[in-house]
Design an enzyme around this catalytic site. Structure first.
Site, PDB file in Angstrom:
ATOM      1  N   ASN A  12      16.108  -3.625  -8.328  1.00  0.00           N
ATOM      2  CA  ASN A  12      15.045  -4.757  -8.315  1.00  0.00           C
ATOM      3  C   ASN A  12      15.695  -6.027  -8.089  1.00  0.00           C
ATOM      4  OD1 ASN A  12      13.137  -6.796  -8.665  1.00  0.00           O
ATOM      5  ND2 ASN A  12      12.960  -6.375 -10.881  1.00  0.00           N
ATOM      6  N   LYS A  14      14.320  -8.955  -7.431  1.00  0.00           N
ATOM      7  CA  LYS A  14      13.872 -10.067  -7.699  1.00  0.00           C
ATOM      8  C   LYS A  14      14.049 -11.066  -6.496  1.00  0.00           C
ATOM      9  CE  LYS A  14      15.091  -8.836 -12.413  1.00  0.00           C
ATOM     10  NZ  LYS A  14      15.383  -9.415 -13.675  1.00  0.00           N
ATOM     11  N   HIS A  96       6.400  -5.723 -14.738  1.00  0.00           N
ATOM     12  CA  HIS A  96       7.556  -5.986 -14.919  1.00  0.00           C
ATOM     13  C   HIS A  96       7.665  -7.629 -16.009  1.00  0.00           C
ATOM     14  CE1 HIS A  96      11.632  -8.326 -14.517  1.00  0.00           C
ATOM     15  NE2 HIS A  96      12.014  -6.846 -14.331  1.00  0.00           N
ATOM     16  N   GLU A  98       9.203 -10.226 -16.126  1.00  0.00           N
ATOM     17  CA  GLU A  98       8.887 -11.586 -15.639  1.00  0.00           C
ATOM     18  C   GLU A  98       7.278 -11.651 -15.059  1.00  0.00           C
ATOM     19  OE1 GLU A  98      12.307 -11.034 -13.010  1.00  0.00           O
ATOM     20  OE2 GLU A  98      13.375 -11.045 -14.916  1.00  0.00           O
ATOM     21  N   GLU A 166      12.233  -1.809 -20.340  1.00  0.00           N
ATOM     22  CA  GLU A 166      13.231  -2.969 -20.235  1.00  0.00           C
ATOM     23  C   GLU A 166      13.102  -3.860 -21.464  1.00  0.00           C
ATOM     24  OE1 GLU A 166      14.246  -3.416 -15.822  1.00  0.00           O
ATOM     25  OE2 GLU A 166      12.398  -4.372 -15.878  1.00  0.00           O
ATOM     26  N   GLY A 172      18.874  -9.842 -17.818  1.00  0.00           N
ATOM     27  CA  GLY A 172      19.667 -11.044 -17.282  1.00  0.00           C
ATOM     28  C   GLY A 172      20.362 -11.636 -18.244  1.00  0.00           C
ATOM     29  N   SER A 212      20.691  -5.339 -18.052  1.00  0.00           N
ATOM     30  CA  SER A 212      22.116  -5.747 -18.022  1.00  0.00           C
ATOM     31  C   SER A 212      22.803  -4.273 -17.849  1.00  0.00           C
ATOM     32  CB  SER A 212      22.471  -6.440 -19.368  1.00  0.00           C
ATOM     33  OG  SER A 212      22.077  -7.750 -19.186  1.00  0.00           O
TER      34      SER A 212
HETATM   35  P1  13P Z   1      19.291  -7.206 -15.078  1.00  0.00           P
HETATM   36  O1  13P Z   1      20.049  -5.820 -14.698  1.00  0.00           O
HETATM   37  O2  13P Z   1      19.737  -8.102 -14.220  1.00  0.00           O
HETATM   38  O3  13P Z   1      19.409  -7.453 -16.722  1.00  0.00           O
HETATM   39  O4  13P Z   1      17.633  -7.107 -14.580  1.00  0.00           O
HETATM   40  C1  13P Z   1      16.948  -6.297 -15.135  1.00  0.00           C
HETATM   41  C2  13P Z   1      15.754  -6.042 -14.647  1.00  0.00           C
HETATM   42  O5  13P Z   1      14.833  -6.885 -14.985  1.00  0.00           O
HETATM   43  C3  13P Z   1      15.226  -5.038 -13.501  1.00  0.00           C
HETATM   44  O6  13P Z   1      14.114  -4.868 -13.357  1.00  0.00           O
END
Ligand code: 13P
Length: 249
Positions: A12, A14, A96, A98, A166, A172, A212
């Site tokens: 992803n 983002k 997701h 976010e 997640e 992140g 992560s």
């Molecule tokens: P990170 O791997 O940067 O922690 O992000 C995970 C994520 O949100 C994947 O959709």
């Protein structure tokens, strides 16, 4: 018994990248080598979906990061599953954290999006996960089962869906769930699916871990019996993504 579920690794991206950095990612994806035992899907910003799809030439799947719940119309700024398919992509990420927490998407809206995307023939990576305060209050299962309840009635064919667990506190932050913590949630989620959907769906559906994941921790996480792959954020922009794809090899 070894799992029959094919390992799945999603990247992803983002809201990151430009044509130049995308060219570099495509280069390391093409160089691989990527294990044939892993299904690989990358998810660029919507503006670059077609560019990435064409650059990869079908060797890797491509997912949109979001979509709306109807085919077309007066919804400024949105894209539809029909459009995602029209530019040659097969997948969409929905729910997701976010989208849920920054853009305040509700369980109900996410459920409607899942239903529409599937009805248009897109495959769905459906995301769930608890926040830190929810975990600390012992509410992890309550939260993710409630998120699942909004998704389940909207799925007819579970072969078109993968679930991504997640935990929000691990996204992140560099703070990965331990393999044991992730396995515990994946196992109870699979048991919940067996009870609330069907045992054969629970046995077949892939449950990814996200938060992560990197080249260093992917092998330990990927060795757990109910972890069927990963949804990777930051590390999917870097060459170590290849190592993550090959975590089980
Ligand atoms: P990170 O791997 O940067 O922690 O992000 C995970 C994520 O949100 C994947 O959709």
């Amino acid at each position: 018994m070894a799992s029959q579920r094919k390992f799945f690794v999603g990247g992803n991206w983002k809201m990151n990248g430009n044509k130049q950095s995308i060219d570099e990612i495509v280069k390391f994806l093409k160089a691989g080598p990527l294990s044939e035992n892993t299904e690989v899907v990358v998810s660029p910003p919507s503006l670059y979906l077609e560019y990435v799809q064409q650059s990869l030439g079908g060797s890797v799947g491509v997912a949109a990061q979001n979509c709306y719940k109807v085919p077309k119309g007066a919804f400024t700024g949105e894209i539809s599953p029909a459009m995602i398919k029209d530019v040659g992509c097969q997948w969409v990420i929905l729910g997701h954290s976010e989208r849920r927490n920054v853009f305040e998407e509700s369980d109900e809206l996410i459920g409607q999006k899942v239903a529409h995307a599937l009805s248009e023939g897109l495959k769905v990576i459906a995301c769930i996960g608890e926040k830190l305060e929810e975990r600390e209050a012992g509410k992890t299962e309550e939260v993710i089962f409630k998120q699942m309840l909004a998704i389940v009635p909207n799925v007819k064919d579970w072969s078109q869906v993968v679930i991504a667990y997640e935990p929000v506190w691990a996204i992140g932050t560099g703070k990965t769930a331990s393999p044991e913590q992730a396995q515990e949630v994946h196992q109870s989620l699979r048991a919940w699916i067996a009870k609330n959907v069907a045992p054969d769906v629970a046995a077949a559906v892939r449950i990814l871990y996200g938060g992560s994941v990197n080249g260093g921790n992917c092998k330990d996480l990927g060795s757990k019996p109910d972890i069927d792959g990963f949804l990777v954020g930051g590390a999917s922009l870097k060459p170590e993504f290849v190592q993550i794809v090959n975590a089980r090899s």
